[in-house]
Scaffold this motif. Structure first.
Motif, short mmCIF file in Angstrom:
data_model
loop_
_atom_site.label_atom_id
_atom_site.label_comp_id
_atom_site.label_asym_id
_atom_site.label_seq_id
_atom_site.Cartn_x
_atom_site.Cartn_y
_atom_site.Cartn_z
N ARG A 213 -42.67 -24.47 -4.89
CA ARG A 213 -43.41 -23.26 -4.52
C ARG A 213 -44.08 -22.63 -5.74
O ARG A 213 -44.55 -21.49 -5.69
N LEU A 214 -44.12 -23.38 -6.82
CA LEU A 214 -44.69 -22.89 -8.08
C LEU A 214 -46.02 -23.59 -8.36
O LEU A 214 -46.15 -24.80 -8.17
N VAL A 215 -47.01 -22.80 -8.80
CA VAL A 215 -48.30 -23.34 -9.25
C VAL A 215 -48.53 -22.82 -10.67
O VAL A 215 -48.32 -21.64 -10.95
N ILE A 216 -48.94 -23.71 -11.57
CA ILE A 216 -49.22 -23.33 -12.95
C ILE A 216 -50.68 -23.64 -13.25
O ILE A 216 -51.14 -24.78 -13.05
N ARG A 244 -30.74 -33.21 -10.25
CA ARG A 244 -31.62 -33.97 -9.36
C ARG A 244 -32.90 -33.17 -9.16
O ARG A 244 -32.86 -32.00 -8.77
N LEU A 245 -34.03 -33.79 -9.44
CA LEU A 245 -35.32 -33.12 -9.33
C LEU A 245 -35.92 -33.40 -7.95
O LEU A 245 -36.20 -34.55 -7.61
N GLN A 246 -36.11 -32.35 -7.18
CA GLN A 246 -36.70 -32.51 -5.85
C GLN A 246 -38.21 -32.46 -5.90
O GLN A 246 -38.89 -33.26 -5.26
N SER A 247 -38.76 -31.49 -6.64
CA SER A 247 -40.21 -31.39 -6.72
C SER A 247 -40.63 -30.71 -8.01
O SER A 247 -40.03 -29.70 -8.43
N LEU A 248 -41.68 -31.23 -8.62
CA LEU A 248 -42.34 -30.58 -9.74
C LEU A 248 -43.34 -29.56 -9.21
O LEU A 248 -43.66 -29.56 -8.02
N PRO A 249 -43.84 -28.68 -10.06
CA PRO A 249 -44.88 -27.73 -9.60
C PRO A 249 -46.23 -28.41 -9.44
O PRO A 249 -46.46 -29.50 -10.00
N ALA A 250 -47.11 -27.79 -8.68
CA ALA A 250 -48.53 -28.16 -8.71
C ALA A 250 -49.13 -27.51 -9.95
O ALA A 250 -48.80 -26.37 -10.28
#
Length: 365
Positions: A213-216, A244-250
């Motif tokens: 849910r993060l955008v950089i 455990r990494l589920q999702s990186l940011p956009a």
């Protein structure tokens, strides 16, 4: 030496010289890729010129990342694989296009360069127009503040956002290096640690770290390189922490790999990329109810493409572009997170083992 022996030696030397001079399967520079490789891909997978130019640098970047694997294929198989990689990039762009960047219910964290007249309204005006709240906009511009104290405030805000899990867009406007937010001397490793500290606290023991849910957004020099390094640092940090990494940011980069960011410098320091975002989605009316990645893939990309290039017009239609000043070209890039299914698909395309390590992010052009 008999003539036939001399001829044999000469032939061997010629073969050796030809082999040494043979071009690599994937040229390292984009111009050579465009000239030597792209035509074969387009013959195998015809698409409109605009669509191809939008993803061509991303296809090149992905091909370079797997150059050894591609070099082992014959020409036909390599072209087929490259065409399928282009399909993969287009599919990931379509899947990510609706990702919100500015809109109701999103928090905004901004970091502004302390020099050249950048003001909080550079971010707050557009963020407010789209109902983004709360807004935390930081800049070293008051007595008692230093670059270090503002950097610490920024990292604390990032940690809190990652811990909350609330939809958040981070906007950095200023000077950058491939491994650092240069304006405040913040290494990408420190930013990765702040993100991981917050997300790990939210996930708890054994939970998944999720930045979905993060955008950089970074509008500074070498921002694509910085964001690629940031994603790599997050992945490495997860491994080091046993998370455990589920999702990186956009991530949205105002400048492509190896590119400088440019600005108009007068009373204010106005970066080209962010100026175009403001023009398209604040000044022009009507504006959409929310700004999404699709708007960066399409409209922002189209406006930015004119820097350093002039259009070739036939009648009223733009039929192509002519490069006039390579130094002004920025060509923004968008990085999208990859799911487990995406990674499995990419491994199949490349003929890799099911456990072959791959980054969980993609340069999607």
């Amino acid at each position: 030496m008999p003539d036939c022996s001399r001829m044999l030696v000469a032939a061997c030397l010629a073969v050796g010289t030809a082999a040494a001079a043979a071009p690599a399967a994937i040229p390292t520079d984009l111009a050579s890729f465009q000239r030597d490789v792209s035509p074969a891909i387009l013959a195998r997978r015809p698409v409109p010129a605009k669509q191809w130019r939008q993803i061509e640098p991303a296809v090149h970047a992905l091909a370079l990342a797997h150059a050894d694997r591609l070099a082992a294929l014959d020409d036909d198989a390599r072209t087929t694989t490259l065409a399928t990689l282009a399909d993969f990039i287009d599919a990931r762009r379509a899947a990510a296009a609706a990702t919100p960047v500015l809109g109701p219910g999103r928090a905004v964290i901004g970091l502004l360069d302390p020099d050249r007249g950048l003001e909080p309204k550079e971010i707050t005006a557009i963020a407010t127009a789209y109902g983004c709240t709360p807004q935390t906009i930081l800049k070293q511009d008051t007595p008692g503040e230093t670059l270090d104290t503002v950097a610490a405030e920024f990292l604390a805000a990032i940690r809190a956002a990652a811990e909350s899990g609330a939809p958040t867009t981070v906007i950095v406007l200023g000077h950058g290096l491939p491994t650092e937010i240069q304006s405040y001397h913040i290494p990408c490793a420190n930013l990765a640690d702040a993100l991981l500290d917050g997300a790990a606290a939210r996930a708890g023991a054994g939970g998944a770290v999720d930045f979905g849910r993060l955008v950089i957004i970074c509008d500074d020099c070498f921002s694509a390189d910085f964001l690629a390094n940031l994603n790599t640092a997050i992945e490495a940090g997860c491994r080091d922490r046993g998370c455990r990494l589920q999702s990186l940011p956009a991530c949205i980069a105002g400048t492509n790999h190896g590119r400088y960011g440019h600005a108009d410098v007068g009373e204010k320091f106005v970066p080209h990329f962010w100026r175009d975002v403001i023009e398209l989605y604040f000044i022009r009316r009507p504006h959409p109810p929310a700004v999404t990645l699709r708007h960066f893939f399409e409209n922002v990309d189209a406006m930015m493409y004119g820097y350093g290039r002039v259009p070739l017009v036939v009648g009223t239609e733009i039929t192509g572009w002519r490069l006039v000043d390579p130094d002004l070209v920025q060509d923004p890039a968008v990085f999208v997170p990859l799911t487990d299914d995406d990674l499995a698909t990419l491994r199949r395309i490349l003929g890799l083992g099911e456990d072959a390590p791959l980054p969980r992010w993609l340069d999607a052009g």
